[in-house]
Design a protein around this motif. Sequence first.
Motif, short mmCIF file in Angstrom:
data_model
loop_
_atom_site.label_atom_id
_atom_site.label_comp_id
_atom_site.label_asym_id
_atom_site.label_seq_id
_atom_site.Cartn_x
_atom_site.Cartn_y
_atom_site.Cartn_z
N GLY A 80 19.32 102.02 18.52
CA GLY A 80 19.32 101.18 19.83
C GLY A 80 18.56 100.09 19.77
O GLY A 80 18.41 99.48 18.57
N PHE A 81 18.62 99.14 20.95
CA PHE A 81 17.82 98.10 20.88
C PHE A 81 16.87 98.23 21.98
O PHE A 81 16.95 99.20 22.98
CB PHE A 81 18.88 96.90 21.59
CG PHE A 81 19.68 96.51 20.34
CD1 PHE A 81 19.70 95.45 19.43
CD2 PHE A 81 20.97 97.07 20.02
CE1 PHE A 81 20.20 95.18 18.67
CE2 PHE A 81 21.90 96.87 19.02
CZ PHE A 81 21.41 95.68 18.34
N PHE B 153 26.13 107.92 30.98
CA PHE B 153 25.31 106.53 31.61
C PHE B 153 24.93 105.84 30.41
O PHE B 153 24.23 106.70 29.54
CB PHE B 153 24.63 107.01 32.59
CG PHE B 153 23.76 105.67 33.12
CD1 PHE B 153 24.23 105.23 34.35
CD2 PHE B 153 22.82 105.02 32.37
CE1 PHE B 153 23.54 104.06 34.91
CE2 PHE B 153 22.13 103.86 32.77
CZ PHE B 153 22.53 103.37 33.98
N PHE B 154 25.17 104.84 30.10
CA PHE B 154 24.62 103.82 29.18
C PHE B 154 23.75 102.71 29.89
O PHE B 154 24.08 101.97 30.65
CB PHE B 154 25.79 103.18 28.27
CG PHE B 154 25.01 102.18 27.34
CD1 PHE B 154 24.24 102.77 26.03
CD2 PHE B 154 24.96 100.86 27.45
CE1 PHE B 154 23.89 101.83 25.35
CE2 PHE B 154 24.40 100.04 26.61
CZ PHE B 154 23.73 100.52 25.50
N GLY B 155 22.59 102.53 29.37
CA GLY B 155 21.68 101.67 29.90
C GLY B 155 20.29 101.59 29.37
O GLY B 155 20.09 102.19 28.15
N ASN C 169 10.93 99.44 26.45
CA ASN C 169 12.20 100.12 26.91
C ASN C 169 13.29 99.99 25.92
O ASN C 169 13.08 99.16 24.97
CB ASN C 169 12.65 99.13 27.84
CG ASN C 169 11.93 99.08 29.25
OD1 ASN C 169 11.45 100.16 29.74
ND2 ASN C 169 11.64 97.93 29.94
N VAL C 170 14.08 100.97 25.67
CA VAL C 170 15.11 101.01 24.58
C VAL C 170 16.47 101.35 25.35
O VAL C 170 16.68 101.85 26.68
CB VAL C 170 14.91 102.11 23.69
CG1 VAL C 170 13.64 101.82 22.74
CG2 VAL C 170 14.89 103.56 24.46
N THR C 171 17.52 101.03 24.74
CA THR C 171 18.79 101.26 25.34
C THR C 171 19.16 102.58 24.85
O THR C 171 18.89 103.21 23.70
CB THR C 171 20.03 100.39 24.51
OG1 THR C 171 19.85 100.57 23.28
CG2 THR C 171 19.84 98.90 25.11
N ALA C 172 20.07 103.40 25.66
CA ALA C 172 20.23 104.91 25.07
C ALA C 172 21.51 105.28 26.08
O ALA C 172 21.77 104.92 27.04
CB ALA C 172 19.35 105.97 25.18
N PHE C 173 22.35 106.06 25.30
CA PHE C 173 23.64 106.78 25.97
C PHE C 173 23.05 108.00 26.57
O PHE C 173 22.53 108.81 25.56
CB PHE C 173 24.66 106.79 24.94
CG PHE C 173 26.08 106.20 25.44
CD1 PHE C 173 26.55 106.53 26.76
CD2 PHE C 173 26.67 105.22 24.78
CE1 PHE C 173 27.83 106.17 27.31
CE2 PHE C 173 27.93 104.73 25.32
CZ PHE C 173 28.44 105.18 26.48
N VAL C 174 23.30 108.56 27.66
CA VAL C 174 23.08 109.90 27.84
C VAL C 174 24.16 110.50 28.66
O VAL C 174 24.98 109.85 29.19
CB VAL C 174 21.68 109.74 28.78
CG1 VAL C 174 20.55 109.43 28.26
CG2 VAL C 174 22.01 109.05 30.38
N PHE D 226 22.50 110.54 23.27
CA PHE D 226 23.19 110.73 21.94
C PHE D 226 23.40 109.16 21.50
O PHE D 226 23.25 108.17 22.27
CB PHE D 226 24.56 111.23 22.25
CG PHE D 226 25.70 110.53 23.09
CD1 PHE D 226 26.41 109.74 22.62
CD2 PHE D 226 25.16 110.79 24.56
CE1 PHE D 226 27.42 109.11 23.48
CE2 PHE D 226 26.36 110.20 25.23
CZ PHE D 226 27.10 109.28 25.00
N PRO D 227 23.45 108.95 20.17
CA PRO D 227 23.78 107.58 19.64
C PRO D 227 24.94 106.77 20.21
O PRO D 227 25.99 107.57 20.31
CB PRO D 227 23.91 107.88 18.06
CG PRO D 227 23.30 109.23 17.93
CD PRO D 227 23.72 110.16 19.07
#
Length: 426
Positions: free
Chosen positions: A301-302, A266-268, A140-145, A288-289
């Motif tokens: 990301g993390f 959304f960020f998650g 799993n990774v974090t991401a902004f969409v 997007f970053p």
Amino acid sequence: MAKSRFHAVVALVASVAALIGVAACSSSDGDAKHLVVYSTDPGNPNYQKVLDEFGKENGVSISVVSYPSSSFIQQFTPAVNSKSQIDVLLANGQDIRYLQSRGLVGSLRGDVDTSDLIPAAYEPFTINENLYAVGVGGVNVTAFVYNQAIFDKYGLTVPKTIDDLIADAKKLQGTGVAPVSVPGGQTYLWPMWMMQMLQQTTKNTSTETTFNTLQTGSPAFDSTEYTQALAQMARLGAGDVFANGWQGLQEPAAVSLFTQGKAAMFFGGSWDISTIVQQAPSMDVKAFPFPNFVPGVTSTGFGGAGVVAARYGKINPIRKTLADKLVTYMASAAVDRQLLSGGEAICLPTVKSVKPPASTTLQTQLMNDVVPTASTYLDWYWPKQVTAAYQNNMVGVVSGSRTPQQASQDVQNAFTQAKSGGWKFN
């Protein structure tokens, strides 16, 4: 950050099954042909199928006791204290260091081949040069969409900075569309925001800084690096970046707000983004970053393996070889491929030779742009007291009821308490 999906009904059934399972497990501790697996309930029906196939191939029976990830340690502890049979854990990656510090997972050094695993599947679980767990079933990774249609309709620009993000929020005022949907009522997710902010205040050295803090106490959790990171969270709150009522939004509701077109961004975690794609397959969603606020910093990301396999540290020796065989099996390409076929819209393999069962533009974007540079979730290294302090303070910082300085001091106090209780970073 543990970052798996759970369903209330499944969790309830699992809890009932666990009560039955614990009693049954205790009586079979001397059975060399019966394994008991304690699981964080990955929410993937293929896990049970994989375990059943291993049992059939090896002539053993396997019982599974499942608890929700958010309360796994609390519910798992009674089984440890009562000396119930425990052989293998399918745990949340963030719990491994705690479990290792308590002797509850055993070293796998020499027992598991990691050559075909991506680094995120084993590096975070290597402690003092010993491997204690391996990632299974994807990372799993974090991401902004963002929703491209909303951006086009309201003339929004993909935010490259925090200032840009706040500017987009102002453009959306009075439209009925929220800038960012966030599960603010799910406190265990807030540390992901802290990690992204800390990455910037430390100029892309968040992991190294975290190690220095945990090993030497410097910089302290109430130092400038940490306090400035929290100050940026306060800016987001003051800039009305989050959806109205964000403090009460649970994860499913926050996801639905975005998929219904009521939020632009959304960020998650990628598990949420997978749900978004499933719920709104025709929506044009792009990643997007994380927006910058420190010039020159490259946002990344993390992430980490959502589920890891480990051998119980106090296992009855008569089942050690069989348990190691099961852990190795769970980390194989065949199993990774099977687990990733569970219907998820976004699949990020833990095994290098495995290709996702389906490829979408968004998945390709995450695989190419996010996974290779993602750092391990920082709360996998923090003592649980520090993680809890961030969880409990960040809502206050964003809402304005606590200052970044007050929150940082609470976190530092929690760290001091952890060390006084015997916690030590390995």
